[in-house]
Motif scaffolding. Structure first.
Motif, PDB file in Angstrom:
ATOM      1  N   GLU A 220       0.827  -1.205   0.000  1.00 20.27           N
ATOM      2  CA  GLU A 220       0.000   0.000   0.000  1.00 20.27           C
ATOM      3  C   GLU A 220       0.865   1.260   0.000  1.00 20.27           C
ATOM      4  O   GLU A 220       0.547   2.237  -0.682  1.00 20.27           O
ATOM      5  CB  GLU A 220      -0.923  -0.006   1.218  1.00 20.27           C
ATOM      6  CG  GLU A 220      -2.052  -1.031   1.122  1.00 20.27           C
ATOM      7  CD  GLU A 220      -2.829  -1.163   2.423  1.00 20.27           C
ATOM      8  OE1 GLU A 220      -4.041  -1.431   2.353  1.00 20.27           O
ATOM      9  OE2 GLU A 220      -2.214  -1.014   3.505  1.00 20.27           O
ATOM     10  N   VAL A 221       1.957   1.226   0.756  1.00 18.00           N
ATOM     11  CA  VAL A 221       2.878   2.359   0.773  1.00 18.00           C
ATOM     12  C   VAL A 221       3.485   2.555  -0.610  1.00 18.00           C
ATOM     13  O   VAL A 221       3.577   3.678  -1.116  1.00 18.00           O
ATOM     14  CB  VAL A 221       3.984   2.165   1.826  1.00 18.00           C
ATOM     15  CG1 VAL A 221       5.064   3.235   1.680  1.00 18.00           C
ATOM     16  CG2 VAL A 221       3.394   2.201   3.229  1.00 18.00           C
ATOM     17  N   ALA A 222       3.901   1.460  -1.221  1.00 21.52           N
ATOM     18  CA  ALA A 222       4.500   1.539  -2.557  1.00 21.52           C
ATOM     19  C   ALA A 222       3.537   2.169  -3.548  1.00 21.52           C
ATOM     20  O   ALA A 222       3.906   3.053  -4.330  1.00 21.52           O
ATOM     21  CB  ALA A 222       4.898   0.140  -3.028  1.00 21.52           C
ATOM     22  N   SER A 223       2.277   1.722  -3.518  1.00 21.34           N
ATOM     23  CA  SER A 223       1.276   2.245  -4.440  1.00 21.34           C
ATOM     24  C   SER A 223       1.018   3.726  -4.187  1.00 21.34           C
ATOM     25  O   SER A 223       0.925   4.524  -5.134  1.00 21.34           O
ATOM     26  CB  SER A 223      -0.025   1.452  -4.291  1.00 21.34           C
ATOM     27  OG  SER A 223      -1.041   1.988  -5.123  1.00 21.34           O
ATOM     28  N   ARG A 224       0.941   4.103  -2.921  1.00 23.37           N
ATOM     29  CA  ARG A 224       0.667   5.495  -2.586  1.00 23.37           C
ATOM     30  C   ARG A 224       1.809   6.420  -3.008  1.00 23.37           C
ATOM     31  O   ARG A 224       1.599   7.594  -3.314  1.00 23.37           O
ATOM     32  CB  ARG A 224       0.421   5.623  -1.087  1.00 23.37           C
ATOM     33  CG  ARG A 224      -0.038   7.006  -0.671  1.00 23.37           C
ATOM     34  CD  ARG A 224      -0.744   6.985   0.649  1.00 23.37           C
ATOM     35  NE  ARG A 224      -1.318   8.289   0.958  1.00 23.37           N
ATOM     36  CZ  ARG A 224      -2.081   8.541   2.003  1.00 23.37           C
ATOM     37  NH1 ARG A 224      -2.363   7.557   2.855  1.00 23.37           N
ATOM     38  NH2 ARG A 224      -2.556   9.743   2.224  1.00 23.37           N
ATOM     39  N   CYS A 225       3.010   5.878  -3.038  1.00 28.89           N
ATOM     40  CA  CYS A 225       4.180   6.676  -3.414  1.00 28.89           C
ATOM     41  C   CYS A 225       4.473   6.629  -4.906  1.00 28.89           C
ATOM     42  O   CYS A 225       5.530   7.082  -5.350  1.00 28.89           O
ATOM     43  CB  CYS A 225       5.398   6.205  -2.623  1.00 28.89           C
ATOM     44  SG  CYS A 225       5.271   6.522  -0.851  1.00 28.89           S
ATOM     45  N   GLY A 226       3.562   6.058  -5.682  1.00 31.68           N
ATOM     46  CA  GLY A 226       3.693   6.114  -7.129  1.00 31.68           C
ATOM     47  C   GLY A 226       4.354   4.922  -7.776  1.00 31.68           C
ATOM     48  O   GLY A 226       4.685   4.972  -8.965  1.00 31.68           O
ATOM     49  N   ASN A 229       5.007  -1.369  -9.006  1.00 27.09           N
ATOM     50  CA  ASN A 229       5.600  -2.677  -8.737  1.00 27.09           C
ATOM     51  C   ASN A 229       6.267  -2.645  -7.360  1.00 27.09           C
ATOM     52  O   ASN A 229       7.157  -1.825  -7.120  1.00 27.09           O
ATOM     53  CB  ASN A 229       6.621  -3.006  -9.838  1.00 27.09           C
ATOM     54  CG  ASN A 229       7.250  -4.367  -9.659  1.00 27.09           C
ATOM     55  OD1 ASN A 229       8.110  -4.535  -8.796  1.00 27.09           O
ATOM     56  ND2 ASN A 229       6.833  -5.322 -10.473  1.00 27.09           N
ATOM     57  N   VAL A 230       5.840  -3.545  -6.454  1.00 29.65           N
ATOM     58  CA  VAL A 230       6.359  -3.549  -5.090  1.00 29.65           C
ATOM     59  C   VAL A 230       7.845  -3.879  -5.067  1.00 29.65           C
ATOM     60  O   VAL A 230       8.622  -3.285  -4.297  1.00 29.65           O
ATOM     61  CB  VAL A 230       5.583  -4.554  -4.208  1.00 29.65           C
ATOM     62  CG1 VAL A 230       6.152  -4.578  -2.787  1.00 29.65           C
ATOM     63  CG2 VAL A 230       4.111  -4.199  -4.174  1.00 29.65           C
ATOM     64  N   GLU A 231       8.267  -4.829  -5.907  1.00 30.85           N
ATOM     65  CA  GLU A 231       9.673  -5.212  -5.936  1.00 30.85           C
ATOM     66  C   GLU A 231      10.557  -4.036  -6.367  1.00 30.85           C
ATOM     67  O   GLU A 231      11.643  -3.830  -5.825  1.00 30.85           O
ATOM     68  CB  GLU A 231       9.886  -6.400  -6.895  1.00 30.85           C
ATOM     69  CG  GLU A 231       9.342  -7.721  -6.397  1.00 30.85           C
ATOM     70  CD  GLU A 231       7.828  -7.817  -6.465  1.00 30.85           C
ATOM     71  OE1 GLU A 231       7.202  -7.029  -7.225  1.00 30.85           O
ATOM     72  OE2 GLU A 231       7.253  -8.652  -5.747  1.00 30.85           O
ATOM     73  N   HIS A 232      10.071  -3.273  -7.329  1.00 29.33           N
ATOM     74  CA  HIS A 232      10.812  -2.100  -7.779  1.00 29.33           C
ATOM     75  C   HIS A 232      10.930  -1.083  -6.643  1.00 29.33           C
ATOM     76  O   HIS A 232      12.000  -0.503  -6.417  1.00 29.33           O
ATOM     77  CB  HIS A 232      10.111  -1.458  -8.987  1.00 29.33           C
ATOM     78  CG  HIS A 232      10.806  -0.246  -9.514  1.00 29.33           C
ATOM     79  ND1 HIS A 232      10.124   0.844 -10.028  1.00 29.33           N
ATOM     80  CD2 HIS A 232      12.132   0.075  -9.593  1.00 29.33           C
ATOM     81  CE1 HIS A 232      10.995   1.767 -10.401  1.00 29.33           C
ATOM     82  NE2 HIS A 232      12.218   1.327 -10.140  1.00 29.33           N
ATOM     83  N   PHE A 233       9.843  -0.896  -5.902  1.00 29.49           N
ATOM     84  CA  PHE A 233       9.865   0.016  -4.761  1.00 29.49           C
ATOM     85  C   PHE A 233      10.877  -0.448  -3.715  1.00 29.49           C
ATOM     86  O   PHE A 233      11.694   0.353  -3.235  1.00 29.49           O
ATOM     87  CB  PHE A 233       8.466   0.097  -4.136  1.00 29.49           C
ATOM     88  CG  PHE A 233       8.460   0.709  -2.770  1.00 29.49           C
ATOM     89  CD1 PHE A 233       8.807   2.040  -2.571  1.00 29.49           C
ATOM     90  CD2 PHE A 233       8.105  -0.046  -1.657  1.00 29.49           C
ATOM     91  CE1 PHE A 233       8.801   2.604  -1.299  1.00 29.49           C
ATOM     92  CE2 PHE A 233       8.104   0.504  -0.389  1.00 29.49           C
ATOM     93  CZ  PHE A 233       8.446   1.832  -0.206  1.00 29.49           C
ATOM     94  N   CYS A 234      10.844  -1.730  -3.362  1.00 29.78           N
ATOM     95  CA  CYS A 234      11.756  -2.248  -2.343  1.00 29.78           C
ATOM     96  C   CYS A 234      13.215  -2.117  -2.771  1.00 29.78           C
ATOM     97  O   CYS A 234      14.089  -1.753  -1.966  1.00 29.78           O
ATOM     98  CB  CYS A 234      11.424  -3.718  -2.047  1.00 29.78           C
ATOM     99  SG  CYS A 234       9.825  -3.964  -1.241  1.00 29.78           S
ATOM    100  N   ARG A 235      13.461  -2.395  -4.049  1.00 31.61           N
ATOM    101  CA  ARG A 235      14.825  -2.301  -4.568  1.00 31.61           C
ATOM    102  C   ARG A 235      15.314  -0.849  -4.544  1.00 31.61           C
ATOM    103  O   ARG A 235      16.446  -0.568  -4.112  1.00 31.61           O
ATOM    104  CB  ARG A 235      14.862  -2.874  -5.983  1.00 31.61           C
ATOM    105  CG  ARG A 235      16.246  -2.937  -6.611  1.00 31.61           C
ATOM    106  CD  ARG A 235      16.252  -3.794  -7.866  1.00 31.61           C
ATOM    107  NE  ARG A 235      15.290  -3.339  -8.850  1.00 31.61           N
ATOM    108  CZ  ARG A 235      14.150  -3.973  -9.160  1.00 31.61           C
ATOM    109  NH1 ARG A 235      13.832  -5.102  -8.528  1.00 31.61           N
ATOM    110  NH2 ARG A 235      13.331  -3.509 -10.080  1.00 31.61           N
ATOM    111  N   GLN A 236      14.467   0.066  -4.954  1.00 29.72           N
ATOM    112  CA  GLN A 236      14.856   1.474  -4.993  1.00 29.72           C
ATOM    113  C   GLN A 236      14.984   2.056  -3.577  1.00 29.72           C
ATOM    114  O   GLN A 236      15.885   2.849  -3.302  1.00 29.72           O
ATOM    115  CB  GLN A 236      13.826   2.282  -5.794  1.00 29.72           C
ATOM    116  CG  GLN A 236      14.373   3.558  -6.385  1.00 29.72           C
ATOM    117  CD  GLN A 236      13.506   4.085  -7.501  1.00 29.72           C
ATOM    118  OE1 GLN A 236      12.417   4.611  -7.253  1.00 29.72           O
ATOM    119  NE2 GLN A 236      13.975   3.950  -8.740  1.00 29.72           N
TER     120      GLN A 236
END
Length: 254
Positions: A220-226, A229-236
């Protein structure tokens, strides 16, 4: 303390508008939203929109419209505050504003405080004036303020306030109606950071806040921050902070 005699924002005048006060009166600050002509060093000179000019008491004041209308924010006041009386700003000489939208918001707040007798009116106006003069000082000592700069500033403000939007270089370039390559070049030169790195920094800053103070899931945090893809968010996120979102959340809350 400063005493405001009169203050207005977004004041519109006709093409024949002229202010002519040969001996001045009080401190006067004028911020233009359209081009105007000012009497400077013994002659009339045209200055572009988003110019600011500060007049000291007893100083000659002369400016006029030079188009079909003239729009400005202005304030006339008395003050013994050093941030005004000992200001490094030039007197009677316009200079470009680095953030006219911010300054206009301050003017709107000053107008509201001035027109209503609230309990903290004097101190609120004092804080707002100090902030306004801080912004004037920042502008005066900043170089290369061009019309293109104002468009870039609008884009950067949009990125910072809406970092969860789906930003791409192409979308940002269309915002300014220029090519993606040219945008990347001038954005980096202007702000010292690439436009996409600015987006990422803003998103990660937002994610940190949500991870610490909200009960949302990582997805949900990943989606809210734009992030789509959750994996892309975690990696970044790990690349930027050195922690996975989960470890950052546990460490911060602990």
């Amino acid at each position: 303390m400063a005493h405001i005699h009169y203050v207005e924002c977004n004041t519109t005048h006709a093409s024949n508008f002229v202010i002519d006060v040969p001996v001045g009166s009080h401190w006067l600050l004028v911020i233009t939203k359209t081009p105007a002509q000012f009497w400077v060093n013994g002659g009339l000179k045209e200055y572009p929109a988003h110019s600011a000019i500060l007049y000291s008491p007893s100083q000659k004041v002369y400016y006029r419209a030079c188009a079909d209308h003239f729009v400005n924010d202005w304030i006339r006041l008395e003050s013994d505050e050093p941030y005004i009386t000992e200001s490094p700003l030039p007197l009677g000489v316009p200079f470009a504003l680095s953030d006219p939208y911010y300054c206009h918001k301050l003017f709107e707040l000053i107008v509201m405080e001035h027109n209503f007798n609230r309990d903290c009116k004097e101190s609120s106006i004092d804080y707002l004036l100090r902030t306004l003069f801080n912004k004037l000082w920042e502008s005066y000592f900043q170089d290369d303020i061009t019309p293109q700069y104002y468009k870039l500033l609008k884009l950067r403000t949009a990125i910072q306030t809406n970092s969860g939007d789906y930003w791409t270089v192409s979308k940002m370039a269309s915002f300014l109606q220029i090519s993606p390559g040219y945008l990347q070049n001038i954005y980096k030169k202007t702000f010292g950071i690439s436009c996409m790195d600015d987006v990422i920094n803003s998103r990660i800053r937002m994610a940190k806040e949500y991870l610490i103070h909200n009960a949302q899931s990582i997805a949900e945090v990943a989606s809210r921050c734009g992030y789509q893809n959750v994996e892309h968010f975690c990696r970044q996120f790990k690349q930027m902070t050195g922690h996975t979102p989960r470890n950052y959340q546990k460490h911060s809350r602990g």
